[in-house]
Scaffold this active site. Structure first.
Site, mmCIF file in Angstrom:
data_model
loop_
_atom_site.group_PDB
_atom_site.id
_atom_site.type_symbol
_atom_site.label_atom_id
_atom_site.label_comp_id
_atom_site.label_asym_id
_atom_site.label_seq_id
_atom_site.Cartn_x
_atom_site.Cartn_y
_atom_site.Cartn_z
ATOM 1 C CD GLU A 265 -2.857 -1.109 -0.076
ATOM 2 O OE1 GLU A 265 -3.154 -0.020 -0.602
ATOM 3 O OE2 GLU A 265 -3.205 -2.193 -0.562
ATOM 4 C CG HIS B 226 -0.756 1.494 -4.585
ATOM 5 N ND1 HIS B 226 -0.677 1.327 -5.947
ATOM 6 C CD2 HIS B 226 -1.316 0.344 -4.099
ATOM 7 C CE1 HIS B 226 -1.171 0.132 -6.275
ATOM 8 N NE2 HIS B 226 -1.553 -0.478 -5.180
HETATM 9 ZN ZN LIG Z 1 -2.471 -2.365 -4.785
#
Ligand SMILES: [Zn+2]
Length: 264
Positions: free
Chosen positions: A133, A136
């Site tokens: 995460e 990202h």
């Molecule tokens: Zn992802």
């Protein structure tokens, strides 16, 4: 009847009387629309940051965040104690005590981990998901997705109608923005980039990157279903997932990491 007719007449008279004002108003509205599109193209980093902060604050306020002595909070705090920043973006972590199996990271470095994900993941696996995460965020996927949402989503008029400051958003608008942070849609290319960036992040912080592989495998084995969270949907039986698992496994092996024993 008469009185009503009089009223109608009065209204018509009023409309005629205000016609020039209306015309004027239309012109300024057209100007305003042009200003709007110009404004929309130049959403500044400061405005972006303000919207992200507003959205994160709203989500934190509207989701159950367990207190400092809660076992979930303690576990996440211990796991993330040394994770101070990602490429200079300061990180902060919170648990949402909710039933969805999910986690997400925001452009400002706010990482939110759902207790139901914590229930099914070992420490290494949880860090693996967190790493992904955060990938990202470091690759600016979450920022671009959020910006896209601000400029083209349901809120674009509210957002672009203000000058240099962030618009005052309503509760439901903030809910919509929060939703877009949680359920940001990424391409397979972005997912792979987040894997690699997340891998780098884990390694840089002295965390065994095998956790990411193990987390992917666990999520892949889960039943997706229509109510599945973004994380579940992204991994469960997606044809690309096997490739991503293979790629991460090869990297970890090549870098000399030993795969930890799976818990139980
Ligand atoms: Zn992802």
């Amino acid at each position: 009847m008469k009185r009503i007719a009089t009223k109608i007449f009065a209204v018509i008279a009023l409309l005629i009387a205000t016609a020039p004002v209306n015309a004027q108003f239309k012109i300024s509205k057209a100007v305003s629309a042009a200003a709007k599109s110009a404004q929309a193209l130049t959403l500044t980093d400061a405005q972006m940051a303000a919207y992200v902060k507003e959205s994160v604050d709203w989500m934190d306020k509207n989701n159950p965040v367990p207190d400092e002595n809660n076992p979930y909070t303690i576990r996440l705090r211990k796991l993330t104690a040394n994770l101070k920043d990602a490429d200079g973006i300061p990180l902060n972590f919170k648990v949402y005590d909710v039933i969805d199996v999910n986690a997400f990271a925001c452009p400002d470095g706010s990482v939110r981990v759902f207790s139901s994900l914590m229930d099914i993941m070992s420490d290494e696996e949880l860090l693996g998901v967190i790493g992904h995460e955060i990938g990202h965020v470091t690759k600016r996927h979450s920022k671009n997705a959020f910006k896209q949402q601000l400029l083209t989503g349901a809120l674009k008029d509210a957002v672009s109608s203000t000058g240099g400051v962030a618009a005052q958003l309503t509760e439901s608008q903030l809910g919509t923005l929060g939703e877009s942070l949680i359920n940001a849609k990424y391409s397979q290319k972005q997912e792979s980039e987040a894997d690699d960036s997340g891998y780098d992040f884990l390694v840089k912080n002295g965390i065994n990157p095998w956790g990411m592989v193990m987390a992917f495998e666990k999520l892949q084995g889960m039943e997706g279903g229509t109510k599945a969270s973004t994380v579940e949907k992204m991994f469960s039986s997606h044809p690309e997932t096997a490739k991503r698992i293979k790629h991460m496994s090869e990297r970890a092996t090549k870098d000399g990491y030993t795969r930890p024993e799976a818990e139980k």
